[in-house]
Write a protein that holds these residues in place. Structure first.
Motif, short mmCIF file in Angstrom:
data_model
loop_
_atom_site.label_atom_id
_atom_site.label_comp_id
_atom_site.label_asym_id
_atom_site.label_seq_id
_atom_site.Cartn_x
_atom_site.Cartn_y
_atom_site.Cartn_z
N GLN A 135 -1.63 -8.29 18.52
CA GLN A 135 -1.38 -6.89 18.92
C GLN A 135 -2.08 -6.53 20.22
OE1 GLN A 135 -2.39 -4.91 15.25
NE2 GLN A 135 -0.30 -5.06 14.48
N GLN A 136 -3.19 -7.23 20.50
CA GLN A 136 -3.88 -6.99 21.78
C GLN A 136 -3.23 -7.77 22.92
OE1 GLN A 136 -7.88 -8.27 21.12
NE2 GLN A 136 -8.35 -6.57 19.76
N GLY A 137 -2.19 -8.52 22.62
CA GLY A 137 -1.49 -9.27 23.66
C GLY A 137 -2.02 -10.66 23.88
N GLN A 138 -2.88 -11.15 22.97
CA GLN A 138 -3.43 -12.49 23.17
C GLN A 138 -2.43 -13.56 22.72
OE1 GLN A 138 -7.63 -13.01 22.83
NE2 GLN A 138 -7.73 -11.23 21.50
N TRP A 139 -2.58 -14.72 23.31
CA TRP A 139 -1.79 -15.88 22.88
C TRP A 139 -2.65 -16.62 21.85
CZ3 TRP A 139 2.59 -18.44 25.71
CH2 TRP A 139 3.27 -17.50 26.50
N VAL A 140 -2.18 -16.59 20.62
CA VAL A 140 -2.95 -17.19 19.52
C VAL A 140 -2.52 -18.65 19.35
CG1 VAL A 140 -3.44 -17.09 17.06
CG2 VAL A 140 -3.23 -14.96 18.37
N ILE A 141 -3.49 -19.54 19.40
CA ILE A 141 -3.21 -20.96 19.14
C ILE A 141 -3.97 -21.35 17.89
CG2 ILE A 141 -3.22 -23.30 20.07
CD1 ILE A 141 -3.55 -22.15 22.84
N CYS A 142 -3.24 -21.76 16.88
CA CYS A 142 -3.87 -22.05 15.59
C CYS A 142 -3.69 -23.52 15.21
CB CYS A 142 -3.28 -21.13 14.51
SG CYS A 142 -4.17 -21.21 12.96
#
Ligand code: TYD
Length: 215
Positions: free
Chosen positions: A92-99
């Protein structure tokens, strides 16, 4: 006028033991950061304080006595907390999440391999993940012996965890499980040959990110 906040992208890495996921997660995170994207790197099981506690219970083998169904539920509980307290907010903050690992690990390890019925795995996914599916899932594919040799070299006398120490046949099933998922969902998944040198694997990953996510 208020500017619309751009929702981030969600990328997951999957694969059997020794496929080099963590290395590739790091390389991709650097590349995206350098291209000006805010990046949030995380992993499963774990990724939030409560989920990290469940990670200990799962990887130590303490939960194994209750069987794979109970383990699936614990992975799901950890995942739900991880989503609610880390992943959703970051996106939601616009981050690119890499899991590093996500739903497909439960499908491949507990579902395809340990025999937990698909219906149950699907139900757990629906409750914990809902519509929050990854935009891209990389399946890092490597022949089982090669992957396990890398793990053994890395471990150097340390004990293997609950899942690393399974039999060869089991690891073959896990590999097949991931490849079947990728075949079923080609628009989400991309299979990458992880027996290539690290830099070439990273190139394949980056190409796919460029094509599918336009960073
Ligand atoms: P980890 O130490 O993170 O190792 P790896 O480098 O292999 O990712 O160990 C996580 C282990 O947990 C791994 O063996 C796979 C297993 N696992 C499952 O069985 N189901 C799951 O849903 C997840 C997320 C992981």
């Amino acid at each position: 006028m208020q500017q619309a906040i751009e929702i981030g992208r969600f990328i997951t890495f999957e694969g059997g033991e020794g496929a080099g996921k963590s290395t590739q997660v790091g390389i991709l995170a650097d590349r995206l950061s350098r291209s000006g994207r805010p990046v949030f790197v995380t992993r499963e099981p774990g990724g939030s304080p409560a989920a990290e506690e469940i990670r200990q219970v799962l990887l130590s083998g303490q939960a194994a006595q209750f069987g794979p169904l109970a383990e699936s539920v614990l992975f799901a509980v950890a995942r739900g907390d991880h989503i609610d307290n880390a992943i959703r907010g970051a996106l939601q903050q616009g981050q690119w999440v890499i899991c590093d690992r996500f739903i497909d690990s439960t499908r491949a390890y507990q579902g395809a391999t340990a025999g937990v019925p698909r219906g149950l795995i699907n139900a757990l996914e629906k409750i914990t993940v809902g519509a929050l599916l990854p935009d891209v899932t990389f399946v890092l594919d490597i022949p089982v012996e090669e992957g396990l040799a890398r793990v053994a070299a890395r471990a150097e006398g340390q004990e293997l965890d609950r899942f690393e120490s399974q039999e060869l046949m089991t690891h073959e099933r896990i590999r097949r499980g991931f490849l079947d998922i990728a075949e079923e969902e080609p628009s989400r998944c991309a299979v990458v040959d992880a027996s290539q040198p690290e830099a070439m694997v990273a190139e394949d990953v980056w190409e796919t990110v460029l094509q599918r996510l336009n960073p």
